[in-house]
Design an enzyme around this catalytic site. Structure first.
Site, PDB file in Angstrom:
ATOM      1  CG  HIS A  16      16.879  53.576  -0.960  1.00  0.00           C
ATOM      2  ND1 HIS A  16      15.558  53.866  -1.217  1.00  0.00           N
ATOM      3  CD2 HIS A  16      16.877  52.698   0.067  1.00  0.00           C
ATOM      4  CE1 HIS A  16      14.798  53.188  -0.373  1.00  0.00           C
ATOM      5  NE2 HIS A  16      15.576  52.468   0.418  1.00  0.00           N
ATOM      6  CD  GLU A  23      12.424  55.386   0.176  1.00  0.00           C
ATOM      7  OE1 GLU A  23      13.219  56.017   0.914  1.00  0.00           O
ATOM      8  OE2 GLU A  23      11.706  54.463   0.608  1.00  0.00           O
TER       9      GLU A  23
HETATM   10  C1  PEP Z   1      14.576  50.534   2.711  1.00  0.00           C
HETATM   11  O1  PEP Z   1      14.087  51.631   2.580  1.00  0.00           O
HETATM   12  O2  PEP Z   1      15.748  50.319   2.358  1.00  0.00           O
HETATM   13  C2  PEP Z   1      13.738  49.493   3.285  1.00  0.00           C
HETATM   14  C3  PEP Z   1      14.115  48.259   3.113  1.00  0.00           C
HETATM   15  O3  PEP Z   1      12.618  49.915   3.944  1.00  0.00           O
HETATM   16  P1  PEP Z   1      11.594  48.984   4.769  1.00  0.00           P
HETATM   17  O4  PEP Z   1      12.418  48.056   5.620  1.00  0.00           O
HETATM   18  O5  PEP Z   1      10.796  49.946   5.584  1.00  0.00           O
HETATM   19  O6  PEP Z   1      10.793  48.247   3.775  1.00  0.00           O
END
Ligand code: PEP
Length: 253
Positions: free
Chosen positions: A92, A94
């Site tokens: 991901h 993050e």
């Molecule tokens: C995610 O973190 O994988 C994501 C898609 O977040 P959001 O839907 O909040 O943009």
């Protein structure tokens, strides 16, 4: 179609109980869509007991690149599998940015997931600068190939990609169906070029997906579902996204 909720670092035992209850009840009859929730590690036992008998699958948001041993604070793929998980989000954005995860670490994590029967959901995506420089296709296909190089057995049953443009994650600014489709088509072409069997690998879209934007995304030919962050914390909203994926309108639900 596959719709995966990423709860990130949200939840409490009390909040989860009502979310799990609603998901299990409302998604019991949606055979055309696979729904999965990726909860924080401490809640795996609660999720397993609440969802184990339901049609909602369970996943984790990350796993260790190591198999076992002296790795303080890490959680292995085997441990996630032990709690009934079938999926692991890998790479991901993050994790890539906050934890400096390298391409080789991400590929190793995907391999560990596969070794323990977890389907890796490998996240790829470009920054706004990369998009503006016309590098989106190169960035995302490189990220996919870095993982596939370590997964010779990858195929539609055991490998999932999530295209998540960084500028759309948590910003409320989803890519349009047409914008996302362009990149999904590139990913699909790159998969096909690599091996015929990879053609049917599911490619999910992620980035500010909501019930109101889901239908436009799901009608695109190369979008096979969604990875949903913020909106997955509202169980009813997540259900509506799953129903959009299964082709059922909210009026029919
Ligand atoms: C995610 O973190 O994988 C994501 C898609 O977040 P959001 O839907 O909040 O943009």
């Amino acid at each position: 179609m596959l719709v995966v909720g990423n709860w990130k670092m949200h939840g409490s035992k009390a909040e989860n109980e009502s979310r799990f209850g609603l998901l299990a009840a409302r998604l019991a009859d949606s055979p055309r869509v696979g729904a999965v929730v990726c909860v924080p590690f401490p809640y795996l036992a609660q999720a397993e007991s609440a969802l184990g008998a339901s049609s909602v699958g369970l996943g984790v948001q990350d796993i260790s690149a190591q198999a076992t041993g002296a790795y303080t604070g890490e959680v292995s793929a085997a441990m996630a599998a032990d709690f009934g998980c079938g999926y692991a989000i890998i790479g991901h954005s993050e994790r890539r940015s906050n934890h400096a995860e390298s391409a080789s670490t991400i590929a190793m994590k995907a391999k560990r997931a596969s070794e323990h029967g977890l389907v890796p959901i490998v996240c790829v995506g470009e920054t706004l600068e990369e998009r503006e420089a016309g590098r989106t296709a190169l960035v995302v296909t490189t990220q996919v190939n870095e993982v596939l190089d370590l997964l010779p057995e990858a195929g539609p049953q055991n490998f999932v990609i999530a295209y998540e443009p960084l500028w759309a994650i948590g910003t409320g600014k989803s890519a349009s169906g047409a914008e996302a489709q362009q990149v999904h088509a590139c990913i699909r072409a790159s998969l096909c070029g690599r091996a015929k069997r990879l053609k049917a690998v599911r490619v999910l879209y992620g980035g500010s997906v909501k019930a109101s934007t889901a239908a436009d995304l799901f009608r695109q030919p190369d979008i096979d579902g969604a990875l949903v962050g913020g909106a997955s914390l509202d169980a009813e909203e997540f259900v509506q996204i799953c129903l959009a994926a299964s082709g059922v309108t909210s009026a029919e639900a």
